[in-house]
Design a protein around this motif. Structure first.
Motif, PDB file in Angstrom:
ATOM      1  N   UNK A 269       0.809  -1.206   0.000  1.00 29.77           N
ATOM      2  CA  UNK A 269       0.000   0.000   0.000  1.00 29.77           C
ATOM      3  C   UNK A 269       0.846   1.262   0.000  1.00 29.77           C
ATOM      4  N   UNK A 270       2.095   1.157   0.509  1.00 25.10           N
ATOM      5  CA  UNK A 270       2.944   2.335   0.625  1.00 25.10           C
ATOM      6  C   UNK A 270       4.287   2.115  -0.062  1.00 25.10           C
ATOM      7  N   UNK A 271       4.862   3.213  -0.535  1.00 28.26           N
ATOM      8  CA  UNK A 271       6.170   3.156  -1.164  1.00 28.26           C
ATOM      9  C   UNK A 271       7.264   3.015  -0.104  1.00 28.26           C
ATOM     10  N   UNK A 272       8.242   2.149  -0.374  1.00 28.15           N
ATOM     11  CA  UNK A 272       9.405   2.021   0.493  1.00 28.15           C
ATOM     12  C   UNK A 272      10.637   2.480  -0.281  1.00 28.15           C
ATOM     13  N   UNK A 273      11.535   3.136   0.416  1.00 30.83           N
ATOM     14  CA  UNK A 273      12.757   3.607  -0.221  1.00 30.83           C
ATOM     15  C   UNK A 273      13.617   2.420  -0.629  1.00 30.83           C
ATOM     16  N   UNK A 274      14.296   2.556  -1.746  1.00 31.11           N
ATOM     17  CA  UNK A 274      15.217   1.510  -2.192  1.00 31.11           C
ATOM     18  C   UNK A 274      16.329   1.350  -1.156  1.00 31.11           C
ATOM     19  N   UNK A 275      16.609   0.107  -0.762  1.00 29.11           N
ATOM     20  CA  UNK A 275      17.625  -0.136   0.268  1.00 29.11           C
ATOM     21  C   UNK A 275      18.327  -1.451  -0.007  1.00 29.11           C
ATOM     22  N   UNK A 276      19.532  -1.583   0.588  1.00 29.46           N
ATOM     23  CA  UNK A 276      20.337  -2.788   0.426  1.00 29.46           C
ATOM     24  C   UNK A 276      20.891  -3.203   1.789  1.00 29.46           C
ATOM     25  N   UNK A 277      20.979  -4.509   1.965  1.00 30.22           N
ATOM     26  CA  UNK A 277      21.500  -5.070   3.211  1.00 30.22           C
ATOM     27  C   UNK A 277      22.553  -6.104   2.862  1.00 30.22           C
ATOM     28  N   UNK A 282      26.006 -12.557   1.379  1.00 29.99           N
ATOM     29  CA  UNK A 282      24.624 -12.376   0.937  1.00 29.99           C
ATOM     30  C   UNK A 282      24.261 -10.896   0.846  1.00 29.99           C
ATOM     31  N   UNK A 283      23.632 -10.531  -0.262  1.00 28.55           N
ATOM     32  CA  UNK A 283      23.145  -9.165  -0.460  1.00 28.55           C
ATOM     33  C   UNK A 283      21.639  -9.220  -0.670  1.00 28.55           C
ATOM     34  N   UNK A 284      20.913  -8.358   0.028  1.00 27.99           N
ATOM     35  CA  UNK A 284      19.465  -8.249  -0.138  1.00 27.99           C
ATOM     36  C   UNK A 284      19.129  -6.820  -0.543  1.00 27.99           C
ATOM     37  N   UNK A 285      18.235  -6.678  -1.493  1.00 24.27           N
ATOM     38  CA  UNK A 285      17.810  -5.355  -1.932  1.00 24.27           C
ATOM     39  C   UNK A 285      16.299  -5.263  -2.007  1.00 24.27           C
ATOM     40  N   UNK A 286      15.767  -4.072  -1.736  1.00 22.38           N
ATOM     41  CA  UNK A 286      14.326  -3.835  -1.813  1.00 22.38           C
ATOM     42  C   UNK A 286      14.061  -2.598  -2.670  1.00 22.38           C
ATOM     43  N   UNK A 287      12.996  -2.668  -3.467  1.00 22.72           N
ATOM     44  CA  UNK A 287      12.630  -1.539  -4.321  1.00 22.72           C
ATOM     45  C   UNK A 287      11.138  -1.596  -4.596  1.00 22.72           C
ATOM     46  N   UNK A 288      10.492  -0.434  -4.594  1.00 20.28           N
ATOM     47  CA  UNK A 288       9.064  -0.362  -4.898  1.00 20.28           C
ATOM     48  C   UNK A 288       8.860  -0.026  -6.369  1.00 20.28           C
ATOM     49  N   UNK A 289       7.989  -0.788  -7.026  1.00 22.58           N
ATOM     50  CA  UNK A 289       7.613  -0.524  -8.411  1.00 22.58           C
ATOM     51  C   UNK A 289       6.126  -0.179  -8.469  1.00 22.58           C
ATOM     52  N   UNK A 290       5.792   0.781  -9.311  1.00 22.85           N
ATOM     53  CA  UNK A 290       4.391   1.129  -9.503  1.00 22.85           C
ATOM     54  C   UNK A 290       3.968   0.714 -10.893  1.00 22.85           C
ATOM     55  N   UNK A 291       2.941  -0.119 -10.971  1.00 24.06           N
ATOM     56  CA  UNK A 291       2.405  -0.580 -12.241  1.00 24.06           C
ATOM     57  C   UNK A 291       0.929  -0.193 -12.264  1.00 24.06           C
ATOM     58  N   UNK A 292       0.591   0.772 -13.121  1.00 18.31           N
ATOM     59  CA  UNK A 292      -0.770   1.307 -13.094  1.00 18.31           C
ATOM     60  C   UNK A 292      -0.986   2.022 -11.772  1.00 18.31           C
ATOM     61  N   UNK A 293      -2.015   1.611 -11.037  1.00 18.38           N
ATOM     62  CA  UNK A 293      -2.291   2.197  -9.729  1.00 18.38           C
ATOM     63  C   UNK A 293      -1.781   1.339  -8.579  1.00 18.38           C
ATOM     64  N   UNK A 294      -1.182   0.181  -8.906  1.00 21.88           N
ATOM     65  CA  UNK A 294      -0.762  -0.760  -7.870  1.00 21.88           C
ATOM     66  C   UNK A 294       0.740  -0.638  -7.590  1.00 21.88           C
TER      67      UNK A 294
END
Length: 322
Positions: A269-277, A282-294
């Motif tokens: 429901x909410x945007x999260x800032x791109x981040x890496x751990x 081991x590397x983990x990354x997170x990113x929010x994508x918007x497709x249409x309204x979702x």
């Protein structure tokens, strides 16, 4: 789903799916042959050994026992530090043994760290690595060993060095190295025997312990709605379809035959800032994508350099409008 939860799911899914004496260079064995024999040795040999697994500043000692008995494969992995948790595998049945129920609620025992070396395809590995056999025989755990290096052809994977028993090709040591040859992860046997006196009792939970059978997640196969516009040479999707997890999360899996990258996509429901751990190798990354309204949260986890996750994040997209 939390990042720690995704890490745990990734681990479980992957489990369903590690002084010098010179000799003539003409006797140097073929790298592909060494890898094939090493891969087979884990399931065909009987062995009882102690090994150290070190990652960053963490170090853990474990005992592994393996035996083929009356057509069944038995394996026991015991954590020799802390609470002495044990994982017993009899063919495809896996039992986790804890000292008591309280410990079981707090700790999760990982599976054997040698999973990555079973079923290796040397020809596929050559797409991403140069396979180089040393012209020397080293000594590991008092045994002579061939030394083989998997040198990455690009910046998108780590280097690997393995030391294989000269007599039976069993993996005695494995190092994972970054682009500067700095050590990221090491598995090394300190002692091992290949004629162990193992009994059924060695693979039977103690009556005073608390045991529970581990059930492999039965993720539903679903049509993949996502794609990569580019992949590093040698990397490809392990599954043609995606896997549906809980909370609407779907999972994809990439591999180059040695390294794996788990990809999770979930609606948010909410945007999260791109981040890496970064945790060791081991590397983990997170990113929010918007497709249409979702909005979708994309999480990638793998034993690859950070640049690999960053690049894959930038080329991950829907196949069509969702």
């Amino acid at each position: 789903m939390t990042l720690s939860g995704l890490l745990r799911v990734s681990l479980m899914m992957l489990c369903a799916s590690l002084s010098s004496l010179g000799y003539s260079a003409s006797n140097t064995p073929d790298a592909a042959h060494l890898l094939e024999q090493m891969s087979n040795s884990f399931s065909t040999l009987d062995y009882d050994g102690i090994f150290i697994h070190s990652e960053n500043t963490r170090m853990n000692s474990m005992r592994v026992q393996h035996q083929q008995r009356k057509g069944k494969e038995y394996e026991s992995l015991v954590d020799l530090d802390g609470n002495k948790i044990q994982v017993i595998r009899i063919d495809d049945t896996v039992i986790c043994v804890y000292p008591n129920e309280a410990v079981a609620d707090k700790q999760v025992m990982s599976s054997t760290p040698f999973k990555r070396f079973i079923g290796l395809d040397s020809e596929h590995l050559k797409l991403g690595y140069n396979l180089v056999v040393s012209n020397k025989v080293a000594r590991i755990a008092g045994r002579e060993a061939y030394q083989l290096r998997l040198e990455p052809k690009d910046q998108y994977r780590y280097a690997h060095e393995v030391w294989l028993d000269k007599g039976n090709y069993f993996l005695l040591k494995h190092d994972m190295l970054d682009q500067n040859d700095a050590l990221l992860d090491r598995i090394q046997f300190t002692s091992v025997t290949f004629d162990p006196d193992l009994k059924v009792a060695d693979f039977t939970p103690n009556k005073e312990s608390y045991s529970k059978q581990l059930v492999e997640p039965k993720a539903r196969r679903v049509k993949s709605l996502w794609k990569f516009d580019w992949l590093p040479e040698g990397f490809s999707l392990v599954w043609p379809e995606a896997r549906a997890l809980n909370h609407g999360t779907s999972m994809l899996l990439l591999s180059d035959g040695m390294a794996t990258i788990s990809v999770f996509v979930e609606p948010v429901m909410k945007t999260k800032a791109t981040s890496y751990l970064l945790i060791g190798a081991t590397v983990a990354g997170e990113k929010t994508l918007k497709v249409g309204k979702q909005l979708y949260l994309v999480t990638m986890v793998g034993e690859v350099p950070k640049v690999t996750i960053e690049k894959l994040m930038s080329v991950f997209m829907p196949k069509a409008r969702l």
